[in-house]
Each structure stands twice: as C-alpha cells, then as structure tokens.
Scaffold this active site. Structure first.
Site, PDB file in Angstrom:
ATOM      1  N   HIS A 362      34.348  17.944  31.896  1.00 20.01           N
ATOM      2  CA  HIS A 362      33.870  18.734  31.769  1.00 20.01           C
ATOM      3  C   HIS A 362      32.201  18.863  31.968  1.00 20.01           C
ATOM      4  O   HIS A 362      32.237  19.859  31.403  1.00 20.01           O
ATOM      5  CB  HIS A 362      33.857  19.636  30.343  1.00 20.01           C
ATOM      6  CG  HIS A 362      35.553  20.097  29.926  1.00 20.01           C
ATOM      7  ND1 HIS A 362      35.344  21.197  30.281  1.00 20.01           N
ATOM      8  CD2 HIS A 362      36.401  19.524  29.410  1.00 20.01           C
ATOM      9  CE1 HIS A 362      37.013  21.797  30.149  1.00 20.01           C
ATOM     10  NE2 HIS A 362      37.791  20.538  29.926  1.00 20.01           N
ATOM     11  N   LYS A 553      25.852  32.487  27.716  1.00 18.88           N
ATOM     12  CA  LYS A 553      26.036  31.336  27.571  1.00 18.88           C
ATOM     13  C   LYS A 553      25.379  30.740  26.304  1.00 18.88           C
ATOM     14  O   LYS A 553      23.922  31.141  25.815  1.00 18.88           O
ATOM     15  CB  LYS A 553      25.929  31.047  28.359  1.00 18.88           C
ATOM     16  CG  LYS A 553      24.778  31.053  29.038  1.00 18.88           C
ATOM     17  CD  LYS A 553      24.420  30.583  30.919  1.00 18.88           C
ATOM     18  CE  LYS A 553      25.177  31.535  31.728  1.00 18.88           C
ATOM     19  NZ  LYS A 553      26.213  30.788  31.975  1.00 18.88           N
ATOM     20  N   ARG A 554      26.031  29.707  26.063  1.00 20.69           N
ATOM     21  CA  ARG A 554      24.789  28.561  25.028  1.00 20.69           C
ATOM     22  C   ARG A 554      23.841  28.288  25.440  1.00 20.69           C
ATOM     23  O   ARG A 554      23.321  28.525  26.500  1.00 20.69           O
ATOM     24  CB  ARG A 554      25.777  27.078  24.765  1.00 20.69           C
ATOM     25  CG  ARG A 554      27.069  27.785  24.144  1.00 20.69           C
ATOM     26  CD  ARG A 554      26.839  27.719  22.210  1.00 20.69           C
ATOM     27  NE  ARG A 554      26.045  27.150  21.939  1.00 20.69           N
ATOM     28  CZ  ARG A 554      26.628  25.525  20.563  1.00 20.69           C
ATOM     29  NH1 ARG A 554      27.992  26.045  20.655  1.00 20.69           N
ATOM     30  NH2 ARG A 554      25.968  25.245  19.903  1.00 20.69           N
ATOM     31  N   LYS A 559      20.609  25.096  31.422  1.00 20.66           N
ATOM     32  CA  LYS A 559      21.794  26.543  31.872  1.00 20.66           C
ATOM     33  C   LYS A 559      20.451  27.668  32.706  1.00 20.66           C
ATOM     34  O   LYS A 559      20.980  28.434  32.908  1.00 20.66           O
ATOM     35  CB  LYS A 559      22.551  26.810  31.651  1.00 20.66           C
ATOM     36  CG  LYS A 559      23.750  26.499  30.997  1.00 20.66           C
ATOM     37  CD  LYS A 559      24.080  27.085  29.759  1.00 20.66           C
ATOM     38  CE  LYS A 559      25.523  26.580  29.074  1.00 20.66           C
ATOM     39  NZ  LYS A 559      26.188  27.012  29.400  1.00 20.66           N
ATOM     40  N   THR A 663      32.756  30.171  33.196  1.00 20.91           N
ATOM     41  CA  THR A 663      33.698  30.699  33.189  1.00 20.91           C
ATOM     42  C   THR A 663      33.134  31.728  32.724  1.00 20.91           C
ATOM     43  O   THR A 663      33.552  32.949  33.158  1.00 20.91           O
ATOM     44  CB  THR A 663      34.173  30.005  32.239  1.00 20.91           C
ATOM     45  OG1 THR A 663      34.066  30.343  30.571  1.00 20.91           O
ATOM     46  CG2 THR A 663      35.234  28.915  32.482  1.00 20.91           C
ATOM     47  N   LYS A 667      33.845  35.913  34.395  1.00 20.58           N
ATOM     48  CA  LYS A 667      34.307  36.832  33.949  1.00 20.58           C
ATOM     49  C   LYS A 667      33.390  38.141  34.506  1.00 20.58           C
ATOM     50  O   LYS A 667      33.803  39.139  34.392  1.00 20.58           O
ATOM     51  CB  LYS A 667      33.923  36.998  31.873  1.00 20.58           C
ATOM     52  CG  LYS A 667      35.064  36.335  31.383  1.00 20.58           C
ATOM     53  CD  LYS A 667      34.596  35.588  29.892  1.00 20.58           C
ATOM     54  CE  LYS A 667      34.909  33.893  29.483  1.00 20.58           C
ATOM     55  NZ  LYS A 667      33.995  33.422  28.212  1.00 20.58           N
TER      56      LYS A 667
HETATM   57  C1  LIG Z   1      33.274  32.758  29.131  1.00 18.13           C
HETATM   58  C2  LIG Z   1      32.458  32.406  27.407  1.00 18.13           C
HETATM   59  C3  LIG Z   1      31.411  30.696  27.082  1.00 18.13           C
HETATM   60  C4  LIG Z   1      30.914  30.536  28.584  1.00 18.13           C
HETATM   61  O1  LIG Z   1      30.298  30.880  29.374  1.00 18.13           O
HETATM   62  P1  LIG Z   1      29.435  30.370  30.189  1.00 18.13           P
HETATM   63  O2  LIG Z   1      28.565  31.697  30.258  1.00 18.13           O
HETATM   64  O3  LIG Z   1      30.773  29.721  31.663  1.00 18.13           O
HETATM   65  O4  LIG Z   1      28.730  29.147  29.685  1.00 18.13           O
HETATM   66  C5  LIG Z   1      30.347  30.671  26.055  1.00 18.13           C
HETATM   67  N1  LIG Z   1      30.754  31.442  25.119  1.00 18.13           N
HETATM   68  C6  LIG Z   1      31.643  32.905  24.764  1.00 18.13           C
HETATM   69  C7  LIG Z   1      32.217  32.998  23.857  1.00 18.13           C
HETATM   70  C8  LIG Z   1      32.709  33.240  26.411  1.00 18.13           C
HETATM   71  O5  LIG Z   1      33.457  34.131  26.385  1.00 18.13           O
END
Ligand SMILES: *Cc1c(COP(=O)(O)O)cnc(C)c1O
Length: 818
Positions: A362, A553-554, A559, A663, A667
C-alpha cells in the site's frame, strides 16, 4: 437482484413494529414510553439484525458444507463507518422500517444519528478493507474478514486554539448491537519462551515452549450483501487474560497486583495505533499483529476446515490476503502450524504456504516499509524467527543459483537487513511467500516493480500484478447521495448499483439540459443538507453561491495540504494588498478534514496553520466573505458521507509518485465533483477515464519529480523566482496568522524553503495556474455540470466490485457460492 422480503418477523410494517417492540421490551427491558435514544436505536438495530440472521446462519452453514475456496482477508484495520443504514439497505427494509418507526412516533433519522461509528482504522487502508468485504458479500463470494476489535479506535479530534487535541474514542461505552461475542470459541495466543528440537522417529522436529499467553475472543459481525440474501462474516478479536484475576493475591490485599496480568494481556487490543504511512516500532504493535493473525489462522484450522481435510489441498480451499505488511507474521505462523503441529515436512509446508498467501502493498514511502528487529522478534516469537531464517536461507540459495555470488544483490534481496540493526523486512518476506504481490493503482504497481522491488520482479516474473482500488457504491453513492441515486435510476433504470460500469449510460443524459438542471439541483440540495449537518455539528455553514472546494484525507506532508494553504494565502494576500478586488474573486469555501498522527509534529503544525489562516481570512472584512476556510474536526466516514456529495472540487494534490492509489479521489468523482490533481496514484486512471477536459491536471509527473530530485531540489530558487509564492510565504512568516508571533509557523516555513521532501514549492506555480482555470470553468455553471455528469458516468470502473473481480480472476481464483 432485488430480493422479495421472505416471510419473516420484520418483513411487513406490522411485523417490524411487533419485533421492534419485542426487542425494546425483552432485550432492553423498557417500555416504549420510557425508552432512551440508545434503547430505541438498539431495539431498532436488533430488528434489522433479526431479519438478516436467518440468512447469515444459512450462509455459515452452506460455507461449512461446501468447503469451496474462501477468502480470508487479514487486515489490522476496518474503517467500517456506521452500520445501521448499510444493513437496512442491504436487507431492503428501508421503507418498511421508516413507516414502522413513524407508526411508533419515531423519526428514523434520530435512530441513525444515535449510532457511534466504529473507527477501527486510520484512513484509506482500513476503509478499503471495509469496501472489499461489502463487495464480496454482494458478489456472493465466501469470505471472512479477520481483524482486531480495538477497544479504542482512531482518536476523536477536537481543536483548542486551532490545535489538535486527541480524545479517546470509546465507541463501546453504549454497547454495540452489531457484535456477537463468542467466548466459548476463544483461541489462546502464545508469546515468548524458547524452542526445542527433538527427534520424532527419525525426523528432526521443533517445538515452541512459550512463556505466556492471552486469550483471543472472537466477536462476529454480519457483512450483508446488497439485497441478495447473502451474509458474510467479519471476525474481530479481543484480548483477554487467561487467568484474569488472582484471588489469592486479592485476598492478601494487593488489589492492583491481583489484576496486573489482566491489564497486561488486555492492552493488546486496547488501542488502534494512530499512525498512517509510518510504522511505529512498538513491541505492542507486533503483539497486536501476531495476536490477530495467529488467532485467525487457528480459527481457520479449527472451525472453518473440515476435520478430515487433506492439507495438500489447502491451496484449493483458502487464500489469505495480506492487507499491507501488518499481517505478514501470519506467514511463519502458518508454516509453524503445518510443520510443528500438523507434522508436514518443510518442502511440503512451504509449497502450500506459497500458494495460500497473497500480499497487497500500500505504499511507496521507504519509511513505511515495516521492519522488525531480530532482537524483538526473537524475544517475542522465537520459533517464528527460526522459520524466517530458514525461509531466507533457502530463498538466498535460489537467488545465488540464478544470479551467482553477487554479494550486492544478495544483500539487497535478503529478508534480513543488517543496518542500522539486524531486522526482518516484512515486505520482502511477504513477497517471497506470496503467490502474488499487488500494488493498488497502475502507476503504483509499476513503481513497485521498477523502483521498490525490482530485483524481486526479475527473480519472480509474473508474481507482480496490479489491482486498482475501488469503493463500494452502496455506501458512497446510494446511502451518501440518495438524491443522485434516484436521478441515476430515473435515467438508466436499476441495476447500476451492482454493475457500476452501467453509469456509462449517463453520458447521453449529460447532453440533456433538463437532466443537467436536475443534476445541479441535487448538488444544491446536498449542499443544503451539508449545511444542516455542519450547523449542528460545528456551528458554521457554507455560504450560497460558493464553490465548495474540499480536501479531506489524513494529514501528511506527502499529501500536501500545504499546497492548498499556499493557494488560499495567495488569494488572501492578493486582496489585502489591493492588487485584486475582492469582488473579482470567485467565492469559494475551502473545507479541510484531516487527523494528524499524535506523534507527527509537522502534521499537527499544519493543522494549526490551517485553522489560523481560517480565523484570519474568515473575519477580515476586506475579503467581503468571498473566501472561507472551514475545518470541521474529527473527519471520519460519517462526515465523508456528508461532505463528498456536496463537493464541487476534489483536491488530490500529492507529489507524483507518493500516493499509492487514493480512494477519496474515487468517491468524489463518483459523486460529481471535478478533480484538481497531480498525475499520481489512481488520479492517473481517473483522468484517463473522465477525459482531460473534465479534470484539472497540474504539477510534475513522477519522472519529472525524479529528475528534479536527481539534479538537486533547491526550493529557495522557486521562492526567489516566483513573486506570488514569495508574498504568500512571507505573509505566513511575518506572523500575520499568529498574532505577530513569527516563531509559531517558522518550522513550516523553513521546512518548505530548505528541506521539503515533497516539493511543495516546485508545484506551486502550475497549481495556481490550474486553480485559475478552475475559477474560469466554474463561471460557466452549465458546462461545469456537464463535466460533473461525465465524471460520474465514466467512473464506474472504480467500484470495489470491479476490484474484487480483479482479485478473484488474477489472484484468488475463488468462485461465488451458487
Ligand atoms: C476514503 C477515506 C479515506 C481515504 O482518503 P484518501 O483521500 O484516499 O487518502 C480516509 N478517511 C476516510 C474517513 C475515508 O472515508
């Protein structure tokens, strides 16, 4: 696929009401008139649960009888999100249940709101696991997800003076209606001690004499497929002491000592490590990993496998998928069981093991490739270390045979690294043991083959493959965005929720002005709904007419939330310096959502800066309310489900070559936001599918990043060479966002200027230029909506159902059961 509700207690409104009241009275012990919000939620959840129960039991029975190949998904994290709505949707009971509750005078929204989300994961990796098990159930593929039932999940984030405060996430205080503990099926898990070698009628064998053990108690959770009558299982392990309480010591008066062993053992499943992308070399973390993997493997042998099963056929019966390196200690554990307990010889055991495991990588960050010191491993798991040594010896012999005595190559490929201390490289172990190794997006898999593990790719041709990540459309479209779901169904009929490529049929609708109007009004309604949520939750709202620009995101330097901050500060600076009239600025609300690992100082400083910029910009009358920066705390799945459907612009701005897949990006695209992004991770595939005209690309490509890095990245040159960048950085450095105190954000500024590995300044100018294109595009609302619809229509590939099909075809070779 829609399943007509079979006769069952809850499949009619009357039946649902009766079952609900029954649960309230007999399970909660209260009458409706005295029921608390939690009682009602519990009784309601139990009613849904009861409905699914017959199907679950039937699936368990069929899987036991059929003994077909099943997938054991091993993951240290499952970021499930709330369960109630998902299980209601899966049962097909939503409208019956809504009516039934109305008859009892209960608003179903209040029941939904009562559920505490189980935050048993950090971010993308844990959410991926949750999407995958949803897809497998929906596809009818036998699967058990194995993991840890952390008593405290990911911390709850609050802000104090703009700084992150971490509160414990005690998601279990009110109990959970979705879990079924099975103490009678507890598995002992051992640690420590030493090994012995003995002669077993001519065969040399080993045994492990451990020093201590704990009990792993399984908690089962239903994983219902979408309206297909199938229910798989998620089994999470909780640690308990084998002898919880020493009555002798207690009677002697030492109360603390009497429960010491209990506290010690139960620490193992106490908390989720609040880390993302970097391992913490903590003994407890290794204990957690071995704990859940050993219990799961034993559970498989004891409870899933028929007693007379011929072990030679195991590869046709099970595949253990390793979600990152956290469960890789399962490889030597599986070997230990086959060798020491099942008495197979080494070659036989190893041949089986190599077909029963597959590994998903990952990351691309070298610091995130987990290693365990030989010293620690040998102390905690002495037998496993012996097995790892032998795997490595045989592996290196094979490498030598193929490539000769190339010391450099042998050192580079050895599972054991010698520097800075002797340790086990878990990714290498997984690669040697796994039938397949996959990356999580095309670019990531290519970099994995060419840059991270090139020697292994050469040695094992065909072992490396790609499976691009996906997300479940049930949760992230149907539940999160009912307005869009209805619109899609109106346009193309039903069936798309389990065959997401059918969204392609929407391309024609994009040309229909009435459809565009309807699509735009769904987006507007989603923004209003988000406002309702944010107002209650955080006391703020998004102003009318604002573009909603979202980065959730984190918080991690790779990032590049800092790039977003620089864009905001640039716009702000241009207003207050008088170079741009506020009235000429496209009104935008910037929303951030991000947790920083508690030990990650730079990430926490960036959070502080975002909040500080927000409080200055939002209150400055010169801005005339045209720029707003909002940072709702505690980003989690529940908040994602509210934010993403309302977003106009999705920020996916990592440095190329650093984000494995992402991911969140999927979304957003599937909910009709346009992406501004780098050519990184799955962005590459999103852009290829939705088309250049419907995506705002900027920044260096991965080869350009490498080239700049090789030439020597000198951020100060970018600073000197770009006036607008200089003004933005100088404004932060001046203390404008910290009450004049220059020291507060100085570490961020000097990091950007002198040693930023993630090259924020190098991508600044193309980012700003791309943002100007975003503003121009947003000015034509109808064209924007057209592009948004095409994003939805062309992103069906990113369903986790498709990811699962790829795993099934290329890695697992499992079949749906009937
Ligand atoms: C989808 C999701 C992530 C992943 O987000 P990235 O932008 O791909 O890092 C992290 N936290 C939550 C709560 C999510 O639903």
């Amino acid at each position: 696929m829609a399943l007509a509700p079979v006769a069952g207690p809850a499949s009619t409104v009357d039946g649902f009401v009766r079952q609900f009241l029954r649960n309230l009275n007999y399970e909660r012990g209260v009458p409706l008139s005295a029921a608390s919000a939690n009682d009602r939620y519990f009784a309601f959840a139990m009613t849904v649960r009861d409905y699914l129960m017959a199907r679950w039991l039937e699936d368990l029975r069929r899987q036991r009888v059929a003994q077909v190949k099943g997938v054991c998904y091993l993951s240290a994290e499952y970021l499930l999100g709330r369960q109630l709505d998902n299980n209601l949707l899966a049962s097909g009971l939503t409208s019956i249940a809504t009516t039934a509750m109305a008859e009892c005078g209960i608003d179903i929204e209040d029941l939904r709101a009562a559920e505490v989300e189980p935050g048993l994961g950090n971010g993308g990796l844990g959410r991926l696991a949750a999407c995958f098990i949803d897809s497998l159930a929906t596809m009818g593929v036998p699967n058990i997800g194995y993991g840890i039932r952390y008593e405290y999940g990911i911390f709850r984030q609050t802000f104090q003076d703009g700084q992150q405060i971490e509160q414990p996430d005690s998601w279990l205080t009110m109990g959970s209606p979705w879990e079924f503990p099975h103490p009678e099926a507890a598995q002992p898990v051992s640690f420590g001690g030493y090994t012995e070698h003995y002669d077993d009628e001519g065969t040399e064998r080993s045994r492990w004499i451990p020093a201590w053990n704990v009990l792993a108690i399984p908690y089962n959770y239903m994983v219902p497929g979408y309206q297909n009558g199938r229910v798989n299982t998620l089994r999470l392990w909780s640690a308990e002491a084998t002898n919880r309480f020493d009555l002798r010591v207690f009677n002697a008066g030492d109360y603390a000592e009497a429960v010491r062993s209990q506290t010690f053992a139960e620490n193992i499943s106490k908390v989720l490590y609040p880390e993302d992308s970097t391992p913490q070399g903590k003994e407890l973390r290794l204990q957690q990993q071995y704990f859940f993997v050993a219990a799961s493997i034993k559970d498989f042998f004891d409870h899933q496998l028929a007693p007379d099963f011929d072990l030679a056929n195991l590869p046709d019966r099970v595949i253990f998928q390793l979600n990152d390196t956290h469960p890789v200690i399962g490889v030597p554990e599986f070997m230990r069981v086959l060798l020491d307990e099942k008495k197979l010889d080494w070659d036989e055991a190893w041949a089986i093991t190599q077909q029963c495991f597959a590994y998903t990588c990952h990351t691309l960050l070298p610091e995130a490739l987990e290693v365990w010191s030989v010293d620690l491993l040998g102390r905690l798991l002495p037998r496993h270390l012996e097995i790892i040594y032998r795997i490595n010896d045989e592996f290196l012999d094979a490498v030598r045979e193929r490539f000769g005595d190339d010391e450099m190559r042998l050192r580079n490929m050895s599972i054991i690294s010698e520097f800075p201390e002797r340790s086990v490289r878990m990714a290498f172990l997984a690669t040697v043991a796994g039938a397949k190794v996959n990356g999580v997006a095309e670019l990531h898999s290519q970099l994995l083959r060419d840059k991270v593990l090139p020697d292994f790719n050469e040695f094992y041709p065909g072992k490396f493959t790609n499976v691009t990540n996906g997300i479940t459309p049930r949760r992230f479209i149907r539940l999160a965005n009912p307005g869009l779901s209805d619109l899609i169904t109106e346009a193309i009929g039903t069936g798309w929720l389990t065959d997401l490529e059918r969204l392609r049929e929407l391309e024609a609708s994009a040309e229909d002005p009435l459809f565009r109007e309807a699509f735009a009004s769904v987006k507007a309604a989603n923004k209003r709904h988000l406002n309702d949520v944010l107002l209650v939750r955080d006391g703020f709202t998004v102003s009318d007419g604002h573009m909603l620009d979202v980065m959730v995101k984190r918080l991690h330097e790779y990032k590049r939330q800092m790039l977003k901050v620089l864009h905001i500060v640039t716009q702000y600076e241009s207003i207050i310096s008088g170079r741009v009239a506020a009235s000429d600025i496209q009104p935008r609300t910037f929303i951030f959502g991000a947790k920083a690992a508690p030990g990650y100082a730079m990430a926490k400083r960036i959070i502080h800066l975002i909040n500080a910029v927000g409080s200055v910009v939002n209150d400055d009358p010169r801005v005339e309310g045209r720029l707003k920066v909002l940072f709702p705390p505690n980003y989690n799945v529940t908040l994602a489900e509210r934010l993403i459907p309302a977003a106009d612009l999705s920020e996916q701005i990592s440095l190329a070559g650093k984000e494995a897949s992402g991911t969140g990006n999927m979304k957003f695209a599937l909910n009709g936001a346009l992406t501004i992004g780098t050519d990184d991770g799955a962005n590459v595939e999103i852009r290829r599918l939705v088309g250049d005209d419907n995506f705002f690309l900027f920044g260096m490509s991965e080869p350009e990043v490498e080239a700049l890095w090789a030439r020597g990245y000198k951020p100060a040159d970018f600073y000197q060479g770009d006036e607008s960048l200089r003004r933005a950085i100088d404004l932060i450095a001046s203390g404008a966002f910290s009450g004049g105190d220059k020291s507060v954000f100085e570490p961020i500024v000097s990091n950007l200027l002198y040693d930023d590995r993630f090259m924020v300044l190098a991508d600044y100018s193309t980012y700003i230029a791309a943002q100007e294109k975003v503003d121009a595009a947003y000015a034509d609302q109808d064209a924007w909506t057209h592009a948004a619809i095409l994003n939805v229509a062309r992103s069906g590939f990113f369903s986790s159902d498709r990811s699962m099909r790829d795993y099934i075809d290329r890695i697992w070779h499992a079949q749906p059961l009937r």
